[in-house]
Design an enzyme around this catalytic site. Structure first.
Site, PDB file in Angstrom:
ATOM      1  N   CYS A 196      15.320 -12.141  -3.363  1.00 43.84           N
ATOM      2  CA  CYS A 196      15.212 -13.713  -3.704  1.00 43.84           C
ATOM      3  C   CYS A 196      14.373 -14.384  -4.411  1.00 43.84           C
ATOM      4  CB  CYS A 196      15.220 -13.861  -2.240  1.00 43.84           C
ATOM      5  SG  CYS A 196      13.906 -15.989  -1.916  1.00 43.84           S
ATOM      6  N   CYS A 254      11.945 -17.076  -3.719  1.00 44.47           N
ATOM      7  CA  CYS A 254      11.071 -16.452  -2.742  1.00 44.47           C
ATOM      8  C   CYS A 254      10.118 -15.800  -3.655  1.00 44.47           C
ATOM      9  CB  CYS A 254      11.267 -15.167  -1.893  1.00 44.47           C
ATOM     10  SG  CYS A 254      13.024 -15.528  -0.581  1.00 44.47           S
TER      11      CYS A 254
END
Length: 108
Positions: free
Chosen positions: A31, A34
């Site tokens: 991600c 993230c």
């Protein structure tokens, strides 16, 4: 204090049993947002040491926890206090937005 890696095995002790507010960062290796969130979380963990606990939950490795807290997209930040769900923010959060989330629950 560094950011704690939270797993189903230490969740009860580190999160539910915590005397301080806990900010959980639900994330995954793949991600991109993230990865952008991570340095913000790490900086706040140092800045707010002794006041707030920061933990990271890898949703790929800890699917049970992600399911329990209904994590549908990542990054998602969940704020807990005395083991109770208090607040949630989905998507990349700024330092100020995270501090606002924490301050909202401290007023309780």
């Amino acid at each position: 204090m560094a950011v704690i890696t939270i797993t189903k095995d230490n969740f009860e002790n580190e999160v539910l049993g915590a005397k301080l507010p806990v900010v959980l960062d639900f994330w995954a290796e793949w991600c991109a947002p993230c990865k952008m969130q991570s340095p913000v979380i790490e900086a706040l963990a140092e800045e707010l040491e002794g006041k707030v606990i920061f933990g990271k939950v890898n949703v790929d490795e800890e699917a049970v926890l992600a399911l329990k807290y209904q994590i549908m997209s990542i990054p998602t930040l969940v704020v807990m206090k005395y083991g109770l769900f208090q607040n949630r923010a989905v998507g990349l959060q700024t330092r100020e937005e995270i501090i606002d989330m924490i301050e909202q629950i401290k007023e309780d």
